[in-house]
Design an enzyme around this catalytic site. Structure first.
Site, PDB file in Angstrom:
ATOM      1  CE1 TYR A 176       9.067   0.596  39.107  1.00  0.00           C
ATOM      2  CE2 TYR A 176       7.231  -0.071  40.488  1.00  0.00           C
ATOM      3  CZ  TYR A 176       8.197   0.850  40.153  1.00  0.00           C
ATOM      4  OH  TYR A 176       8.320   2.012  40.864  1.00  0.00           O
ATOM      5  CD  GLN A 180      10.412   7.745  36.821  1.00  0.00           C
ATOM      6  OE1 GLN A 180       9.201   7.934  36.731  1.00  0.00           O
ATOM      7  NE2 GLN A 180      11.105   8.125  37.877  1.00  0.00           N
ATOM      8  CG  ASN A 203       2.469   4.640  42.476  1.00  0.00           C
ATOM      9  OD1 ASN A 203       2.332   4.421  41.270  1.00  0.00           O
ATOM     10  ND2 ASN A 203       3.348   5.524  42.930  1.00  0.00           N
ATOM     11  CB  SER A 213      -1.911  -4.209  48.969  1.00  0.00           C
ATOM     12  OG  SER A 213      -1.940  -5.599  49.138  1.00  0.00           O
ATOM     13  CD  GLN A 232      -2.549  -6.756  52.262  1.00  0.00           C
ATOM     14  OE1 GLN A 232      -1.985  -7.610  52.925  1.00  0.00           O
ATOM     15  NE2 GLN A 232      -2.190  -6.485  51.029  1.00  0.00           N
ATOM     16  CG  HIS A 242       1.115  -3.620  51.778  1.00  0.00           C
ATOM     17  ND1 HIS A 242       2.358  -3.802  51.220  1.00  0.00           N
ATOM     18  CD2 HIS A 242       0.645  -4.855  52.057  1.00  0.00           C
ATOM     19  CE1 HIS A 242       2.632  -5.095  51.178  1.00  0.00           C
ATOM     20  NE2 HIS A 242       1.612  -5.751  51.686  1.00  0.00           N
ATOM     21  CD  GLU A 256      -3.494  -7.737  46.364  1.00  0.00           C
ATOM     22  OE1 GLU A 256      -2.347  -7.810  45.899  1.00  0.00           O
ATOM     23  OE2 GLU A 256      -3.857  -6.835  47.156  1.00  0.00           O
ATOM     24  CG  HIS A 257      -3.989 -10.566  49.755  1.00  0.00           C
ATOM     25  ND1 HIS A 257      -3.720  -9.236  49.460  1.00  0.00           N
ATOM     26  CD2 HIS A 257      -2.881 -11.268  49.417  1.00  0.00           C
ATOM     27  CE1 HIS A 257      -2.487  -9.154  48.968  1.00  0.00           C
ATOM     28  NE2 HIS A 257      -1.963 -10.365  48.927  1.00  0.00           N
ATOM     29  CG  ASP A 261       2.205 -10.523  51.599  1.00  0.00           C
ATOM     30  OD1 ASP A 261       1.621 -10.724  50.520  1.00  0.00           O
ATOM     31  OD2 ASP A 261       1.911  -9.590  52.369  1.00  0.00           O
ATOM     32  CD  GLU A 310     -15.541 -18.602   7.352  1.00  0.00           C
ATOM     33  OE1 GLU A 310     -15.944 -18.698   8.527  1.00  0.00           O
ATOM     34  OE2 GLU A 310     -14.340 -18.448   7.058  1.00  0.00           O
ATOM     35  CG  HIS A 366      -8.758 -19.571   3.440  1.00  0.00           C
ATOM     36  ND1 HIS A 366      -8.504 -18.294   3.029  1.00  0.00           N
ATOM     37  CD2 HIS A 366      -8.392 -19.631   4.756  1.00  0.00           C
ATOM     38  CE1 HIS A 366      -8.002 -17.592   4.034  1.00  0.00           C
ATOM     39  NE2 HIS A 366      -7.927 -18.381   5.102  1.00  0.00           N
TER      40      HIS A 366
END
Length: 427
Positions: free
Chosen positions: A124, A186, A209, A233, A255, A258, A322-323, A356, A410, A415
């Site tokens: 994506y 979608q 998003n 971000s 940043q 973004h 994240e960063h 990046d 068990e 088994h």
């Protein structure tokens, strides 16, 4: 930016809250779209493309002609830059290949592990206000190195019904097998269920998003894996008087631009540096084309003064950025002790922008504190580890008794029998 001095640890979680909506605010919408697309396929996809992207398409598939047009439209200068970045990303991710792991655990018992590519992956790529063709590199290059057979890309069309030429050029360069003009919830629903034109995939990759993030999480309920929950971000910088204020400000703003829901945080043991950085932000932000977006993000952001590096580190690990940029007199302390971060950038000359685009590391990283439990995208993200074992007559005799005892304890008699039959034949 809001400046906070010496916050008490009990207040950290409140101070470090992300400016995001809760899942409850979004999940209803996502569920509605998922149900519709599962039932109505491309008809529903077209309806949401018109509703959310403002365009009606005759076909949501990108044609070979459109790709050729895009290749011609991208400047030679940009092509060179993309190819340079691709080379570095390829080098770094190729180096992540691992050899087969083979161990004879007991005489006659051989165990090994091999990596296999995920056959079908969905990438994506956000469109919106910034066409992230760099993310195509970050996802398609390792997918290609891993050997994924189907690499399907979805990205939202613009008002003219097109995808940015740089996205198409990069996708074609990196071996993407199918490109589809669809975005948002979608697209994720299409990857999850499959439609007439969107193939169902085994794993979904890519940032987006908050709606896309929740959609990806919902996809996991339908048996589709995801790379990570990657939402708006964020960047945290720890800096002291050894840092150059203009550099720190530029990184924070890089940043912030973004999106309005991005967050940047400065943590410092120097009140003087905080003051200088804030002055630089006021100066530099005025020159940005994305001024309005950056300003909104900056209002969600904070400068936090703490007394020493240990407190700073504890606060940073609590946030799980994240960063994470480290620019102090004590860089090794942070490098050696950071536990929660997606990607780390060290020193005055390592801007987050480098990661990046072109240094070689991957920029698809966990946000919203998920760096406490998730890695960023890497070569292993596109593979599965399969284990193998082969046992000889000697081997089953060596481990058989232990297996019999454990299975019987068990209460799993079948088994036990599977081993006992073999052992009896070897007597």
């Amino acid at each position: 930016m809001n400046t906070i001095l010496n916050p008490q640890q009990k207040d950290w979680s409140k101070i470090l809250e992300r400016p995001t909506k809760t899942v409850d605010d979004i999940e209803g919408t996502v569920n509605e779209v998922f149900t519709d697309i599962q039932k109505n396929g491309d008809i529903a996809v077209a309806r949401y493309t018109k509703k959310f992207d403002g365009v009606s398409l005759d076909s949501n598939l990108v044609s070979a002609f459109e790709i050729k047009e895009a290749i011609d439209a991208v400047s030679e200068e940009l092509k060179e830059a993309i190819n340079f970045a691709k080379e570095n990303i390829t080098k770094f991710h190729t180096a992540q290949k691992t050899k087969k792991v083979f161990v004879e655990t007991t005489n006659g018992v051989s165990c090994w592990q091999e990596k296999r590519p995920i056959q079908k992956v969905g990438l994506y790529i956000p469109g919106g206000t910034a066409p992230l063709f760099s993310t195509v590199l970050m996802l398609a290059v390792p997918a290609q190195i891993a050997g994924c057979k189907e690499i399907v890309l979805c990205s939202p069309p613009n008002k003219e019904g097109d995808i940015h030429p740089a996205i198409l050029y990069t996708a074609n360069l990196c071996g993407v097998t199918k490109i589809i003009k669809v975005g948002g919830i979608q697209a994720i629903a299409g990857f999850t269920f499959g439609t007439e034109t969107i193939p169902q995939v085994y794993k979904i990759f890519g940032p987006g998003n908050q709606f896309v993030t929740v959609a990806k999480q919902l996809a996991t309920k339908h048996g589709v894996a995801i790379d990570m929950p990657a939402g708006p971000s964020e960047l945290l910088i720890v800096a002291d008087d050894s840092a150059k204020a203009s550099y720190v400000a530029s990184d924070l703003l890089s940043q912030a631009e973004h999106g309005a829901d991005s967050q940047v945080i400065l943590v410092s043991t120097s009140k003087e540096l905080i003051k200088k950085v804030e002055e630089e932000i006021e100066k530099q932000i005025k020159e940005l084309p994305r001024l309005e977006i950056a300003q909104k993000a900056i209002t969600n952001s904070k400068s936090i003064f703490v007394e020493n590096d240990k407190i700073a580190l504890d606060l940073i690990n609590e946030y799980g950025p994240e960063h994470f940029i480290v620019c102090t007199n004590n860089n090794n302390f942070y490098i050696d002790n950071i536990e929660n971060a997606g990607s780390v950038f060290i020193g005055n000359y390592t801007p987050e922008s480098a990661g990046d685009y072109a240094s070689g590391t991957n920029h698809t990283l966990p946000t919203n504190g998920f760096s406490k439990s998730y890695s960023g995208v890497n070569l292993d993200s596109f593979t599965k580890a399969i284990t193998f074992q082969e046992i000889s007559k000697e081997g089953i005799q060596n481990i058989g008794r232990s297996v019999e005892i454990m299975a019987a304890t068990e209460g799993l008699q079948a088994h036990k029998n599977a081993v006992t039959l073999r052992l009896n034949d070897l007597k």
